[in-house]
Design a protein around this motif. Structure first.
Motif, PDB file in Angstrom:
ATOM      1  N   VAL A   1       8.257 -15.335 -28.594  1.00 17.02           N
ATOM      2  CA  VAL A   1       8.472 -16.609 -27.492  1.00 17.02           C
ATOM      3  C   VAL A   1       7.865 -16.001 -26.403  1.00 17.02           C
ATOM      4  O   VAL A   1       8.055 -14.916 -25.746  1.00 17.02           O
ATOM      5  CB  VAL A   1       9.880 -16.871 -27.248  1.00 17.02           C
ATOM      6  CG1 VAL A   1       9.935 -18.036 -26.371  1.00 17.02           C
ATOM      7  CG2 VAL A   1      10.466 -17.099 -28.575  1.00 17.02           C
ATOM      8  N   ALA A   2       7.068 -16.902 -25.816  1.00 18.92           N
ATOM      9  CA  ALA A   2       6.309 -16.505 -24.321  1.00 18.92           C
ATOM     10  C   ALA A   2       7.334 -16.395 -23.584  1.00 18.92           C
ATOM     11  O   ALA A   2       8.402 -17.390 -23.129  1.00 18.92           O
ATOM     12  CB  ALA A   2       5.154 -17.788 -24.015  1.00 18.92           C
TER      13      ALA A   2
ATOM     14  N   LEU B   1       6.049 -25.668 -23.264  1.00 15.40           N
ATOM     15  CA  LEU B   1       6.159 -26.591 -24.409  1.00 15.40           C
ATOM     16  C   LEU B   1       6.281 -26.010 -25.833  1.00 15.40           C
ATOM     17  O   LEU B   1       7.430 -25.988 -26.552  1.00 15.40           O
ATOM     18  CB  LEU B   1       5.433 -27.689 -24.605  1.00 15.40           C
ATOM     19  CG  LEU B   1       5.330 -28.777 -23.617  1.00 15.40           C
ATOM     20  CD1 LEU B   1       4.117 -29.744 -23.859  1.00 15.40           C
ATOM     21  CD2 LEU B   1       6.616 -29.639 -23.531  1.00 15.40           C
ATOM     22  N   THR B   2       5.407 -24.822 -25.568  1.00 16.45           N
ATOM     23  CA  THR B   2       5.372 -23.845 -27.145  1.00 16.45           C
ATOM     24  C   THR B   2       6.723 -23.092 -27.174  1.00 16.45           C
ATOM     25  O   THR B   2       7.361 -22.983 -27.960  1.00 16.45           O
ATOM     26  CB  THR B   2       4.124 -23.061 -27.122  1.00 16.45           C
ATOM     27  OG1 THR B   2       3.228 -23.949 -27.310  1.00 16.45           O
ATOM     28  CG2 THR B   2       4.222 -22.223 -28.261  1.00 16.45           C
ATOM     29  N   ALA B   3       7.207 -22.330 -25.796  1.00 12.65           N
ATOM     30  CA  ALA B   3       8.381 -21.728 -25.965  1.00 12.65           C
ATOM     31  C   ALA B   3       9.673 -22.490 -26.150  1.00 12.65           C
ATOM     32  O   ALA B   3      10.410 -22.026 -26.709  1.00 12.65           O
ATOM     33  CB  ALA B   3       8.502 -20.705 -24.253  1.00 12.65           C
ATOM     34  N   TYR B   4       9.647 -23.609 -25.633  1.00 13.03           N
ATOM     35  CA  TYR B   4      10.800 -24.345 -25.523  1.00 13.03           C
ATOM     36  C   TYR B   4      10.948 -24.660 -27.172  1.00 13.03           C
ATOM     37  O   TYR B   4      12.007 -24.717 -27.588  1.00 13.03           O
ATOM     38  CB  TYR B   4      10.408 -25.767 -24.836  1.00 13.03           C
ATOM     39  CG  TYR B   4      11.647 -26.606 -24.840  1.00 13.03           C
ATOM     40  CD1 TYR B   4      12.545 -26.750 -23.755  1.00 13.03           C
ATOM     41  CD2 TYR B   4      11.692 -27.706 -25.848  1.00 13.03           C
ATOM     42  CE1 TYR B   4      13.718 -27.627 -23.757  1.00 13.03           C
ATOM     43  CE2 TYR B   4      13.006 -28.605 -25.902  1.00 13.03           C
ATOM     44  CZ  TYR B   4      13.938 -28.478 -24.698  1.00 13.03           C
ATOM     45  OH  TYR B   4      14.866 -29.278 -24.792  1.00 13.03           O
TER      46      TYR B   4
ATOM     47  N   GLY C   1      13.819 -24.328 -32.092  1.00 11.64           N
ATOM     48  CA  GLY C   1      13.824 -24.341 -33.454  1.00 11.64           C
ATOM     49  C   GLY C   1      12.882 -25.628 -34.114  1.00 11.64           C
ATOM     50  O   GLY C   1      12.985 -25.924 -34.998  1.00 11.64           O
ATOM     51  N   TYR C   2      11.945 -26.055 -33.412  1.00  6.19           N
ATOM     52  CA  TYR C   2      11.219 -27.288 -33.526  1.00  6.19           C
ATOM     53  C   TYR C   2       9.879 -26.651 -34.150  1.00  6.19           C
ATOM     54  O   TYR C   2       9.060 -25.844 -33.493  1.00  6.19           O
ATOM     55  CB  TYR C   2      10.572 -27.964 -32.337  1.00  6.19           C
ATOM     56  CG  TYR C   2      11.829 -28.541 -31.692  1.00  6.19           C
ATOM     57  CD1 TYR C   2      13.094 -28.745 -31.945  1.00  6.19           C
ATOM     58  CD2 TYR C   2      11.689 -29.083 -30.358  1.00  6.19           C
ATOM     59  CE1 TYR C   2      14.160 -29.200 -31.164  1.00  6.19           C
ATOM     60  CE2 TYR C   2      12.816 -29.637 -29.504  1.00  6.19           C
ATOM     61  CZ  TYR C   2      13.997 -29.505 -29.976  1.00  6.19           C
ATOM     62  OH  TYR C   2      15.037 -30.105 -29.389  1.00  6.19           O
TER      63      TYR C   2
END
Length: 455
Positions: free
Chosen positions: A190-191, A363-366, A371-372
């Motif tokens: 995760v970033a 958004l990517t880290a979120y 778990g999306y």
């Protein structure tokens, strides 16, 4: 007869000793393990306050590769549930429920020092009121978080259960330790970015036919002026092709960034059109959504082509054929596809293009901590300018562009926790953004007039 009597006496003595031992043994059990991870507390909190990533880090799959998981209840926070079934008698069936999480997710910021999440456990381990407690503590001044994962159980007056405390350093202990190790590996992907102020939402996008061209910039050699020229040239080329095809352009340009590296900047410039069926060489062709390219043994052994080589190959492709993503070759380097469609994770950024890639990273880290599921190779993130930048007569910015940045999702709940709590980003107030988000020098700032997307 005497020996039988002696045997019975011995059994009674053993039973009495067992009862006495059970009575004096503790009526509860506790075991805990700690580990420090190099992640912001909010990310760790979010990952543990839902179960969508639990199959990735729990030890259960190591014990039984065929274990089956099922999600139920809420997607995030107290009330979220996961259950599992296994043919392994030792593992058996079980489930977890998030019982509490303090403080609430929207109260965690850079000043928050501690947080705690409790999971209720239902499985074949002996005892009552079985639960895991995950205590988080911010470490030092950097983005370090100590995770203390503990297991507590009540045995009551069940003496057999009390003897189970002798084995608490068996299954419960190993479950915690191995899961902690796996959790650290999951978090490593995760970033390390603070997304606490993002307030994203999940929205449904509609499939949209587009024409697009692939472009490349060496960021070390060009900034906004180069991008400006490419956008303008691409817009002219795509509009000319749309006119030739007899279709209408229905919206502003969209910039899909497939690689925002250093120094490579690869992207697709697209225009939405009003028809999903195009006539190429007298044949009616249907536009389709991109698909994951297949890799045969030969292709897998070959190195990836350079951006210039890929552009040359694109220009040489036969009109009416399909590229490796299933996109329709229209003419030269122009392609057609069905873009968007399905759930997207959206965030708002007000400022210059420089903030778009960072917003995509948030958004990517979120998505990863919640778990999306997503696939940025086939469906890259995109950004649409919903309010253009405004300048006064002197050229000074009076209102920054408002970007709606979207990450297409493959699997996600209906809403984010922010949506459920009614926390949405404020409407554009017409004033320039805060000093921290002020535009970069002109040499590196991209125009806000075009819709953009970043990976």
């Amino acid at each position: 007869m005497m020996r039988v009597f002696e045997f019975l006496v011995a059994l009674v003595i053993v039973a009495v000793i067992g009862v006495v031992a059970g009575v004096v043994m503790p009526s509860s059990g506790h075991v805990e393990r700690s580990q420090v991870v190099g992640k912001d507390m909010r990310q760790v909190y979010d990952l543990l306050n839902n179960f969508r990533r639990f199959p990735d880090y729990s030890v259960l799959r190591s014990q039984d590769s065929g274990v089956q998981f099922k999600f139920s209840g809420k997607a995030y926070g107290p009330g979220a549930e996961i259950s599992w079934t296994s043919t392994d008698a030792k593992l058996g069936d079980g489930g977890l429920t998030i019982a509490s999480a303090t403080p609430q997710f929207d109260q965690i910021d850079s000043n928050t020092q501690e947080a705690s999440i409790i999971w209720n456990l239902d499985n074949n381990w002996r005892g009552l009121d079985k639960h895991f407690t995950l205590d988080l503590e911010r470490q030092g001044h950097g983005r370090l978080t100590q995770i203390t994962w503990s297991y507590d159980v009540q045995y009551g007056w069940n003496l057999i259960n009390r003897f189970a405390n002798l084995y608490i350093h068996g299954d419960p202990d190993s479950f915690i330790q191995f899961s902690l190790n796996n959790l650290q590996n999951v978090l490593a992907g995760v970033a390390n970015v603070d997304y606490s102020g993002l307030m994203p939402k999940i929205a449904q996008s509609q499939p949209t036919p587009v024409l697009f061209v692939t472009r490349h910039i060496d960021r070390s050699k060009g900034g906004s002026d180069v991008l400006d020229d490419i956008l303008a040239q691409s817009d002219i080329e795509l509009r000319a092709q749309a006119k030739k095809l007899g279709v209408n352009v229905t919206g502003p340009a969209i910039l899909f960034i497939t690689n925002y590296g250093d120094p490579d900047f690869d992207f697709n410039v697209a225009l939405p059109i009003d028809s999903s069926t195009l006539t190429i060489n007298g044949q009616s062709e249907q536009l389709t959504a991109p698909i994951a390219p297949s890799l045969d043994a030969t292709a897998a052994a070959e190195p990836a082509p350079s951006a210039s080589a890929a552009a040359a190959a694109a220009a040489a492709a036969t009109a009416g054929s399909r590229d490796r993503f299933g996109n329709l070759v229209v003419e030269g380097d122009v392609r057609g596809m069905m873009a968007f469609g399905g759930a997207t994770l959206q965030g708002i950024w007000e400022g210059t293009f420089n903030g778009v890639p960072q917003t995509v990273k948030m958004l990517t880290a979120y998505a990863q901590t919640h778990g999306y599921k997503f696939d940025s190779t086939v469906n890259p993130p995109y950004d649409i300018v919903v309010a253009a930048e405004v300048r006064d007569s002197t050229g000074a910015i009076t209102s920054y562009a408002r970007h709606q940045v979207s990450l297409p999702l493959l699997d996600a709940p209906a809403q984010t926790p922010e949506q459920e709590a009614g926390l949405l980003p404020p409407e554009q107030n017409g004033a320039p953004a805060a000093a921290g988000s002020a535009p970069a020098p002109a040499a590196s700032s991209a125009p806000a007039a075009a819709a953009t997307a970043a990976e």
